[in-house]
Scaffold this motif. Structure first.
Motif, PDB file in Angstrom:
ATOM      1  N   LEU A   1       0.819  -1.212   0.000  1.00  0.00           N
ATOM      2  CA  LEU A   1       0.000   0.000   0.000  1.00  0.00           C
ATOM      3  C   LEU A   1       0.853   1.263   0.000  1.00  0.00           C
ATOM      4  CD1 LEU A   1      -2.816  -1.071   2.477  1.00  0.00           C
ATOM      5  CD2 LEU A   1      -2.895  -1.016  -0.015  1.00  0.00           C
ATOM      6  N   LYS A   2       2.023   1.190   0.588  1.00  0.00           N
ATOM      7  CA  LYS A   2       2.904   2.351   0.657  1.00  0.00           C
ATOM      8  C   LYS A   2       3.310   2.812  -0.748  1.00  0.00           C
ATOM      9  CE  LYS A   2       6.561   1.441   2.858  1.00  0.00           C
ATOM     10  NZ  LYS A   2       7.751   1.187   3.661  1.00  0.00           N
ATOM     11  N   GLU A   3       3.384   1.898  -1.686  1.00  0.00           N
ATOM     12  CA  GLU A   3       3.809   2.223  -3.039  1.00  0.00           C
ATOM     13  C   GLU A   3       2.679   2.789  -3.903  1.00  0.00           C
ATOM     14  OE1 GLU A   3       5.779  -1.053  -4.834  1.00  0.00           O
ATOM     15  OE2 GLU A   3       7.077  -1.370  -3.109  1.00  0.00           O
ATOM     16  N   ASP A   4       1.449   2.740  -3.424  1.00  0.00           N
ATOM     17  CA  ASP A   4       0.311   3.223  -4.213  1.00  0.00           C
ATOM     18  C   ASP A   4       0.030   4.677  -3.851  1.00  0.00           C
ATOM     19  OD1 ASP A   4      -2.012   3.685  -5.600  1.00  0.00           O
ATOM     20  OD2 ASP A   4      -2.915   1.761  -5.083  1.00  0.00           O
ATOM     21  N   ASP A   5       0.384   5.586  -4.764  1.00  0.00           N
ATOM     22  CA  ASP A   5       0.211   7.024  -4.524  1.00  0.00           C
ATOM     23  C   ASP A   5      -1.238   7.477  -4.638  1.00  0.00           C
ATOM     24  OD1 ASP A   5       2.942   7.258  -4.208  1.00  0.00           O
ATOM     25  OD2 ASP A   5       3.280   7.739  -6.329  1.00  0.00           O
ATOM     26  N   GLU A   6      -2.102   6.662  -5.236  1.00  0.00           N
ATOM     27  CA  GLU A   6      -3.479   7.077  -5.477  1.00  0.00           C
ATOM     28  C   GLU A   6      -4.396   6.854  -4.270  1.00  0.00           C
ATOM     29  OE1 GLU A   6      -5.035   5.543  -9.104  1.00  0.00           O
ATOM     30  OE2 GLU A   6      -3.228   6.033 -10.214  1.00  0.00           O
ATOM     31  N   ILE A   7      -3.920   6.143  -3.269  1.00  0.00           N
ATOM     32  CA  ILE A   7      -4.759   5.879  -2.094  1.00  0.00           C
ATOM     33  C   ILE A   7      -4.672   7.067  -1.147  1.00  0.00           C
ATOM     34  CG2 ILE A   7      -5.090   4.404  -0.069  1.00  0.00           C
ATOM     35  CD1 ILE A   7      -4.034   2.080  -1.720  1.00  0.00           C
ATOM     36  N   ASP A   8      -5.819   7.617  -0.794  1.00  0.00           N
ATOM     37  CA  ASP A   8      -5.889   8.747   0.131  1.00  0.00           C
ATOM     38  C   ASP A   8      -6.183   8.186   1.523  1.00  0.00           C
ATOM     39  OD1 ASP A   8      -6.344  11.047   1.567  1.00  0.00           O
ATOM     40  OD2 ASP A   8      -7.770  11.902   0.134  1.00  0.00           O
ATOM     41  N   TYR A   9      -5.125   7.875   2.259  1.00  0.00           N
ATOM     42  CA  TYR A   9      -5.272   7.240   3.565  1.00  0.00           C
ATOM     43  C   TYR A   9      -5.978   8.148   4.564  1.00  0.00           C
ATOM     44  CZ  TYR A   9      -2.025   3.860   1.684  1.00  0.00           C
ATOM     45  OH  TYR A   9      -1.433   2.908   0.902  1.00  0.00           O
ATOM     46  N   LYS A  10      -5.714   9.454   4.496  1.00  0.00           N
ATOM     47  CA  LYS A  10      -6.366  10.384   5.426  1.00  0.00           C
ATOM     48  C   LYS A  10      -7.879  10.371   5.214  1.00  0.00           C
ATOM     49  CE  LYS A  10      -6.311  15.165   7.078  1.00  0.00           C
ATOM     50  NZ  LYS A  10      -7.380  14.860   7.956  1.00  0.00           N
ATOM     51  N   TYR A  11      -8.312  10.364   3.949  1.00  0.00           N
ATOM     52  CA  TYR A  11      -9.742  10.311   3.643  1.00  0.00           C
ATOM     53  C   TYR A  11     -10.345   9.017   4.203  1.00  0.00           C
ATOM     54  CZ  TYR A  11     -14.093   9.747   1.113  1.00  0.00           C
ATOM     55  OH  TYR A  11     -15.405   9.536   0.805  1.00  0.00           O
ATOM     56  N   ILE A  12      -9.680   7.907   3.971  1.00  0.00           N
ATOM     57  CA  ILE A  12     -10.182   6.615   4.463  1.00  0.00           C
ATOM     58  C   ILE A  12     -10.284   6.630   5.979  1.00  0.00           C
ATOM     59  CG2 ILE A  12      -9.664   4.143   4.670  1.00  0.00           C
ATOM     60  CD1 ILE A  12      -8.369   4.366   1.872  1.00  0.00           C
ATOM     61  N   TYR A  13      -9.238   7.096   6.640  1.00  0.00           N
ATOM     62  CA  TYR A  13      -9.230   7.131   8.102  1.00  0.00           C
ATOM     63  C   TYR A  13     -10.340   8.043   8.632  1.00  0.00           C
ATOM     64  CZ  TYR A  13      -7.620   7.664  12.888  1.00  0.00           C
ATOM     65  OH  TYR A  13      -7.546   7.674  14.255  1.00  0.00           O
ATOM     66  N   ASP A  14     -10.496   9.222   8.022  1.00  0.00           N
ATOM     67  CA  ASP A  14     -11.504  10.184   8.480  1.00  0.00           C
ATOM     68  C   ASP A  14     -12.930   9.714   8.207  1.00  0.00           C
ATOM     69  OD1 ASP A  14      -9.465  11.815   9.335  1.00  0.00           O
ATOM     70  OD2 ASP A  14      -9.577  13.172   7.597  1.00  0.00           O
ATOM     71  N   ASN A  15     -13.127   8.837   7.216  1.00  0.00           N
ATOM     72  CA  ASN A  15     -14.457   8.441   6.792  1.00  0.00           C
ATOM     73  C   ASN A  15     -14.712   6.945   6.937  1.00  0.00           C
ATOM     74  OD1 ASN A  15     -15.610  11.031   5.567  1.00  0.00           O
ATOM     75  ND2 ASN A  15     -13.602  10.870   4.638  1.00  0.00           N
ATOM     76  N   ILE A  16     -13.941   6.285   7.743  1.00  0.00           N
ATOM     77  CA  ILE A  16     -14.032   4.831   7.847  1.00  0.00           C
ATOM     78  C   ILE A  16     -15.448   4.354   8.215  1.00  0.00           C
ATOM     79  CG2 ILE A  16     -13.334   4.610  10.263  1.00  0.00           C
ATOM     80  CD1 ILE A  16     -12.134   2.357   7.422  1.00  0.00           C
ATOM     81  N   ASP A  17     -16.149   5.134   9.026  1.00  0.00           N
ATOM     82  CA  ASP A  17     -17.499   4.751   9.435  1.00  0.00           C
ATOM     83  C   ASP A  17     -18.532   4.976   8.334  1.00  0.00           C
ATOM     84  OD1 ASP A  17     -16.552   4.039  11.944  1.00  0.00           O
ATOM     85  OD2 ASP A  17     -16.880   6.052  12.766  1.00  0.00           O
ATOM     86  N   LYS A  18     -18.224   5.831   7.358  1.00  0.00           N
ATOM     87  CA  LYS A  18     -19.156   6.165   6.307  1.00  0.00           C
ATOM     88  C   LYS A  18     -18.960   5.325   5.043  1.00  0.00           C
ATOM     89  CE  LYS A  18     -18.862  10.930   7.855  1.00  0.00           C
ATOM     90  NZ  LYS A  18     -18.301  12.229   7.514  1.00  0.00           N
ATOM     91  N   ILE A  19     -17.828   4.685   4.915  1.00  0.00           N
ATOM     92  CA  ILE A  19     -17.513   3.946   3.697  1.00  0.00           C
ATOM     93  C   ILE A  19     -18.322   2.648   3.645  1.00  0.00           C
ATOM     94  CG2 ILE A  19     -15.693   2.718   2.458  1.00  0.00           C
ATOM     95  CD1 ILE A  19     -13.718   4.762   3.575  1.00  0.00           C
ATOM     96  N   ASP A  20     -19.015   2.471   2.519  1.00  0.00           N
ATOM     97  CA  ASP A  20     -19.803   1.260   2.306  1.00  0.00           C
ATOM     98  C   ASP A  20     -18.923   0.233   1.614  1.00  0.00           C
ATOM     99  OD1 ASP A  20     -21.714  -0.667   1.885  1.00  0.00           O
ATOM    100  OD2 ASP A  20     -22.877   0.496   0.448  1.00  0.00           O
ATOM    101  N   LEU A  21     -18.569  -0.817   2.309  1.00  0.00           N
ATOM    102  CA  LEU A  21     -17.651  -1.817   1.774  1.00  0.00           C
ATOM    103  C   LEU A  21     -18.286  -2.679   0.708  1.00  0.00           C
ATOM    104  CD1 LEU A  21     -15.843  -2.893   5.048  1.00  0.00           C
ATOM    105  CD2 LEU A  21     -15.084  -1.269   3.317  1.00  0.00           C
ATOM    106  N   GLU A  22     -19.586  -2.607   0.546  1.00  0.00           N
ATOM    107  CA  GLU A  22     -20.262  -3.405  -0.483  1.00  0.00           C
ATOM    108  C   GLU A  22     -20.067  -2.813  -1.869  1.00  0.00           C
ATOM    109  OE1 GLU A  22     -21.786  -6.360   0.006  1.00  0.00           O
ATOM    110  OE2 GLU A  22     -21.015  -6.167   2.031  1.00  0.00           O
ATOM    111  N   ASP A  23     -19.768  -1.529  -1.963  1.00  0.00           N
ATOM    112  CA  ASP A  23     -19.553  -0.885  -3.273  1.00  0.00           C
ATOM    113  C   ASP A  23     -18.195  -1.223  -3.717  1.00  0.00           C
ATOM    114  OD1 ASP A  23     -22.027   0.199  -3.223  1.00  0.00           O
ATOM    115  OD2 ASP A  23     -21.388   2.150  -2.512  1.00  0.00           O
TER     116      ASP A  23
END
Length: 126
Positions: free
Chosen positions: A104-126
């Protein structure tokens, strides 16, 4: 010499085959283009641009040629899917010895801050 020929060919293409919308509406150029596609299949390509909107551009190609290109694309995608499936089958029993964090460290397109801040809102089924 090859670069000069390539540049000359590119300039000739631009001069002959890149048109402005105005060129098509004020002249009979559109009819000429469509007539050039009648009869035998041709690999001729015409680019049409709207100079008022730089993102507005399209391409005129022979319909038979376009259908052939779509079929080639479909064959290519099926071949790639088949190849990737074979690779997955070959690797199914391999042990993953690279830590996920390193991958994951090598993937520049992943916005970890967004994921961390919105972990409760993210629908894992999508």
């Amino acid at each position: 010499m090859k670069d000069k020929n390539r540049n000359l060919a590119a300039l000739e293409f631009l001069q002959r085959n890149v048109l402005n919308v105005t060129d098509l509406t004020r002249t009979n150029k559109l009819s000429e283009i469509l007539n050039s596609f009648s009869g035998e299949e041709t690999d001729e390509v015409f680019v049409v641009k709207n100079h008022k909107n730089k993102d507005a551009a399209g391409v005129f190609v022979d319909l038979e040629r376009y259908i052939k290109l779509l079929k080639i694309e479909e064959i290519y995608e099926k071949a790639m899917d088949s190849h990737m499936l074979e690779i997955a089958k070959e690797r199914k029993d391999d042990i993953a010895d690279i830590p996920l964090a390193d991958v994951l460290k090598e993937d520049d397109e992943i916005d970890y801050k967004y994921i961390y801040d919105n972990i409760d809102k993210i629908d894992l089924e999508d």
